[in-house]
Scaffold this active site. Structure first.
Site, PDB file in Angstrom:
ATOM      1  N   LYS A  53       0.841  -1.207   0.000  1.00  0.00           N
ATOM      2  CA  LYS A  53       0.000   0.000   0.000  1.00  0.00           C
ATOM      3  C   LYS A  53       0.875   1.256   0.000  1.00  0.00           C
ATOM      4  CE  LYS A  53      -3.766  -2.472   2.191  1.00  0.00           C
ATOM      5  NZ  LYS A  53      -4.467  -2.886   3.402  1.00  0.00           N
ATOM      6  N   GLN A  97      -4.376  -1.815   9.711  1.00  0.00           N
ATOM      7  CA  GLN A  97      -4.325  -3.143   9.088  1.00  0.00           C
ATOM      8  C   GLN A  97      -4.890  -4.198  10.036  1.00  0.00           C
ATOM      9  OE1 GLN A  97      -3.283  -3.696   5.850  1.00  0.00           O
ATOM     10  NE2 GLN A  97      -3.955  -5.800   6.124  1.00  0.00           N
ATOM     11  N   ASP A 120     -10.832   3.024   4.251  1.00  0.00           N
ATOM     12  CA  ASP A 120     -11.143   1.597   4.090  1.00  0.00           C
ATOM     13  C   ASP A 120     -12.655   1.389   3.941  1.00  0.00           C
ATOM     14  OD1 ASP A 120      -9.211  -0.320   3.817  1.00  0.00           O
ATOM     15  OD2 ASP A 120      -8.832  -0.568   5.960  1.00  0.00           O
TER      16      ASP A 120
END
Ligand code: NAP
Length: 282
Positions: A53, A97, A120
């Site tokens: 990412k 994460q 997200d």
């Protein structure tokens, strides 16, 4: 007739070069989109995802800082860090994460992220807005799947879409996004009876289970669009949930694994971070 293979890897490159130009334009206006990624513990898969990412962000000229913590970090310490990033003006997107260590509650962490920076798309406010078809940050994998189909010129409206899997991460949201696009949606899960009878009716079949080769040619209708979200490792090789070789002879469109849905997920994260920067500076 063999299916047209939709390579998410190629499409992702195309979209990332569009996003790079967008970042350059924003930079010219004094706006520098920035993502902050928090990772806890030393799970190799998670580490590799976050590095991916960060690398993808940098490649389009976008900043991405990485906050790495030992798995002994306490929940209050993590929540404090999120609050600090929520208040940091130079940060536009925050991503924690998953999975988190057992002593930290995922939902508490997700809800601590400001909805304005929820790139997200997991915050209940983002999910509620998605459910009611309002503008919001869409979850990256489901959004990537929709973009893939749209860019391939696949008609969604009025089509019967069958989703295999109902996770909060993939199955449920991709079904909702298809409903928002006026598809007729059926969900199948581990308790569904006679799933084959349902998958054979699908114009669009999205397979997100996490079991290798559960769908083969006899499970689909001739000419169906088949999107394989699954990522499995078999004898050290990455493979999807769909038996690629048999399905490609019967489907109209098919995504491969690897090089299919995966590369679209990070691309949509980049897209959301740029959107967040634009919205914050509007
Ligand atoms: P998950 O949370 O484990 O959910 C799996 C879903 O599949 C559950 O809803 C389960 O039903 C259902 N299921 C299991 N066996 C089934 C069967 N035989 N028939 C019908 N449904 C069945 O997994 P996930 O997070 O959604 O991920 C699914 C797959 O996609 C995994 O391989 C994952 O690695 C991959 N993935 C890929 C990306 C990407 O970017 N490419 C992103 C995310 C996930 P119940 O709800 O009844 O248990």
């Amino acid at each position: 007739m063999a299916a047209e293979i939709i390579y998410g890897s190629e499409l992702a490159q195309e979209i990332r070069s569009e996003l790079k130009s967008e970042v350059e334009t924003l930079n010219g206006q004094g706006i520098h989109p920035k993502l902050s990624v928090i990772i806890i513990g030393d799970d190799p898969a998670s580490k590799s995802y976050v590095r991916g990412k960060q690398k993808a962000s940098n490649k389009i000229g976008m900043d991405a800082d990485l906050w790495e913590y030992d798995s002994t970090i306490t929940e209050p310490e993590l929540l404090n860090k999120i609050e600090e990033l929520n208040n940091e003006k130079s940060v536009h997107g925050i991503l924690v994460q998953l999975p988190l260590p057992e002593h930290i509650e995922d939902q508490k962490v997700i809800e601590a992220i400001s909805p304005e920076k929820d790139v997200d798309g997991f915050h209940p406010i983002s999910i509620g807005k998605m459910m009611t078809n309002q503008e919001t940050f869409l979850p990256c994998t489901p959004h990537g799947i929709i973009v893939m189909m749209e860019r391939a010129g696949i008609e969604l409206e009025g089509k019967h879409a069958v989703i295999l899997g109902r996770s909060n991460l993939v199955g449920k949201p991709v079904g909702q996004l298809l409903l928002n696009k006026n598809a007729t949606v059926t969900y199948c899960h581990s308790k569904t009876e006679d799933a084959q009878n349902i998958t054979k009716q699908a114009d669009i079949l999205i397979v997100a289970i996490g079991k290798p080769s559960v769908i083969s040619a006899e499970d689909i209708k001739s000419g169906a669009v088949v999107i394989d979200v699954g990522v499995n490792r078999v004898d050290g090789k990455l493979t999807g949930d769909v038996d690629f070789e048999s399905v490609k002879e019967k489907a109209s469109y098919l995504t491969p694994v690897p090089k299919g849905v995966g590369p679209m997920t990070i691309t949509m994260l980049l897209h959301n971070t740029i959107e967040a920067a634009k919205r914050i500076h509007q």
